[in-house]
Design a protein around this motif. Structure first.
Motif, mmCIF file in Angstrom:
data_model
loop_
_atom_site.group_PDB
_atom_site.id
_atom_site.type_symbol
_atom_site.label_atom_id
_atom_site.label_comp_id
_atom_site.label_asym_id
_atom_site.label_seq_id
_atom_site.Cartn_x
_atom_site.Cartn_y
_atom_site.Cartn_z
ATOM 1 N N PHE A 40 0.822 -1.207 0.000
ATOM 2 C CA PHE A 40 0.000 0.000 0.000
ATOM 3 C C PHE A 40 0.858 1.259 0.000
ATOM 4 N N ALA A 41 0.292 2.336 -0.512
ATOM 5 C CA ALA A 41 0.973 3.631 -0.494
ATOM 6 C C ALA A 41 1.222 4.042 0.956
ATOM 7 N N PRO A 42 2.452 4.407 1.307
ATOM 8 C CA PRO A 42 2.795 4.696 2.702
ATOM 9 C C PRO A 42 1.926 5.784 3.350
ATOM 10 N N GLU A 43 1.625 6.869 2.619
ATOM 11 C CA GLU A 43 0.820 7.948 3.200
ATOM 12 C C GLU A 43 -0.597 7.474 3.492
ATOM 13 N N LEU A 44 -1.156 6.702 2.559
ATOM 14 C CA LEU A 44 -2.508 6.186 2.732
ATOM 15 C C LEU A 44 -2.556 5.177 3.870
ATOM 16 N N GLU A 73 -14.518 4.699 7.473
ATOM 17 C CA GLU A 73 -13.684 5.608 6.688
ATOM 18 C C GLU A 73 -12.380 4.912 6.284
ATOM 19 N N ALA A 74 -11.788 4.162 7.194
ATOM 20 C CA ALA A 74 -10.564 3.421 6.875
ATOM 21 C C ALA A 74 -10.826 2.409 5.759
ATOM 22 N N ILE A 75 -11.962 1.755 5.811
ATOM 23 C CA ILE A 75 -12.332 0.780 4.771
ATOM 24 C C ILE A 75 -12.538 1.490 3.435
ATOM 25 N N ARG A 76 -13.188 2.651 3.478
ATOM 26 C CA ARG A 76 -13.423 3.401 2.241
ATOM 27 C C ARG A 76 -12.096 3.807 1.582
ATOM 28 N N LEU A 77 -11.129 4.208 2.406
ATOM 29 C CA LEU A 77 -9.838 4.650 1.877
ATOM 30 C C LEU A 77 -8.970 3.504 1.370
ATOM 31 N N LEU A 78 -9.039 2.360 2.054
ATOM 32 C CA LEU A 78 -8.161 1.241 1.695
ATOM 33 C C LEU A 78 -8.933 -0.077 1.859
ATOM 34 N N PRO A 79 -9.855 -0.355 0.929
ATOM 35 C CA PRO A 79 -10.723 -1.536 1.077
ATOM 36 C C PRO A 79 -9.993 -2.876 0.968
ATOM 37 N N GLU A 80 -8.764 -2.868 0.493
ATOM 38 C CA GLU A 80 -8.016 -4.120 0.355
ATOM 39 C C GLU A 80 -7.381 -4.567 1.662
ATOM 40 N N ARG A 81 -7.417 -3.723 2.686
ATOM 41 C CA ARG A 81 -6.766 -4.035 3.970
ATOM 42 C C ARG A 81 -7.799 -4.616 4.940
ATOM 43 N N ALA A 82 -7.538 -5.786 5.464
ATOM 44 C CA ALA A 82 -8.508 -6.526 6.268
ATOM 45 C C ALA A 82 -8.703 -5.978 7.681
ATOM 46 N N SER A 83 -7.723 -5.324 8.236
ATOM 47 C CA SER A 83 -7.756 -4.917 9.636
ATOM 48 C C SER A 83 -8.978 -4.075 9.992
ATOM 49 N N ALA A 84 -9.320 -3.103 9.157
ATOM 50 C CA ALA A 84 -10.452 -2.225 9.463
ATOM 51 C C ALA A 84 -11.774 -2.990 9.439
ATOM 52 N N TYR A 85 -11.886 -3.980 8.559
ATOM 53 C CA TYR A 85 -13.094 -4.803 8.528
ATOM 54 C C TYR A 85 -13.254 -5.556 9.849
ATOM 55 N N ASN A 86 -12.151 -6.115 10.332
ATOM 56 C CA ASN A 86 -12.187 -6.841 11.598
ATOM 57 C C ASN A 86 -12.554 -5.901 12.748
ATOM 58 N N ASN A 87 -11.933 -4.727 12.768
ATOM 59 C CA ASN A 87 -12.232 -3.773 13.833
ATOM 60 C C ASN A 87 -13.689 -3.314 13.775
ATOM 61 N N ARG A 88 -14.195 -3.083 12.567
ATOM 62 C CA ARG A 88 -15.592 -2.675 12.439
ATOM 63 C C ARG A 88 -16.527 -3.790 12.915
ATOM 64 N N ALA A 89 -16.201 -5.028 12.583
ATOM 65 C CA ALA A 89 -17.025 -6.156 13.034
ATOM 66 C C ALA A 89 -17.047 -6.240 14.556
ATOM 67 N N GLN A 90 -15.899 -6.006 15.193
ATOM 68 C CA GLN A 90 -15.845 -6.039 16.654
ATOM 69 C C GLN A 90 -16.654 -4.894 17.259
ATOM 70 N N ALA A 91 -16.609 -3.717 16.631
ATOM 71 C CA ALA A 91 -17.391 -2.580 17.123
ATOM 72 C C ALA A 91 -18.884 -2.853 16.965
ATOM 73 N N LEU A 92 -19.280 -3.454 15.852
ATOM 74 C CA LEU A 92 -20.683 -3.821 15.664
ATOM 75 C C LEU A 92 -21.121 -4.825 16.726
ATOM 76 N N ARG A 93 -20.238 -5.759 17.038
ATOM 77 C CA ARG A 93 -20.553 -6.745 18.077
ATOM 78 C C ARG A 93 -20.732 -6.051 19.423
ATOM 79 N N LEU A 94 -19.868 -5.085 19.731
ATOM 80 C CA LEU A 94 -20.020 -4.327 20.977
ATOM 81 C C LEU A 94 -21.348 -3.595 21.032
ATOM 82 N N LYS A 95 -21.801 -3.158 19.882
ATOM 83 C CA LYS A 95 -23.072 -2.435 19.782
ATOM 84 C C LYS A 95 -24.256 -3.396 19.896
#
Length: 101
Positions: A40-44, A73-95
Motif C-alpha cells: 500500500f501507499a505509505p501515506e494512505l 472511513e478506513a475501509i473506504r480509503l483502503l478496502p483491500e486491507r482486512a484490519s479495518a473490517y475486523n475492527n468494524r465487526a468487533q465494534a458492531l458486536r459491541l453495539k
C-alpha cells in the motif's frame, strides 16, 4: 492477499482450542508491517492506521458510533486491507449488532 497475521487470525477462529503460542505466523508483526508497507501507499497506510487507532480509542471510551465511523472511513480509503473490517465487526458486536447491519 492474506497476510501472515490474517492467516493466524483465521487459524485462531477455526481452531479456538489451539494455544496462541502454537499458531504459525502469529508473532510475525514486523513481517506483516513490511508486507503492508510494500503493498500500500505509505501515506494512505499511515492515514488508515491512524483512523483505526482513533476508532479503537473511541470504542474503548464507549463511543461505538464514532468508532464505526472511523473504521468505515478506513475501509473506504483502503478496502483491500482486512484490519479495518475486523475492527468494524468487533465494534458492531459491541453495539449488539451481530448481523452486521
Amino acid at each position: 492477499m492474506a497476510t501472515a497475521n490474517d492467516r493466524a487470525v483465521l487459524q485462531t477462529i477455526f481452531n479456538p482450542s489451539t494455544p496462541f503460542g502454537d499458531i504459525p505466523g502469529l508473532d510475525e508483526d514486523e513481517d506483516v508491517q513490511q508486507e503492508e508497507e510494500e503493498a500500500f501507499a505509505p501515506e494512505l497506510l499511515e492515514q488508515v492506521r491512524d483512523l483505526e487507532l482513533q476508532g479503537v480509542s473511541a470504542a474503548e471510551s464507549g463511543d461505538v458510533s464514532a468508532a464505526l465511523e472511523r473504521f468505515s472511513e478506513a475501509i473506504r480509503l483502503l478496502p483491500e486491507r482486512a484490519s479495518a473490517y475486523n475492527n468494524r465487526a468487533q465494534a458492531l458486536r459491541l453495539k449488539g449488532d451481530v448481523a452486521g447491519k
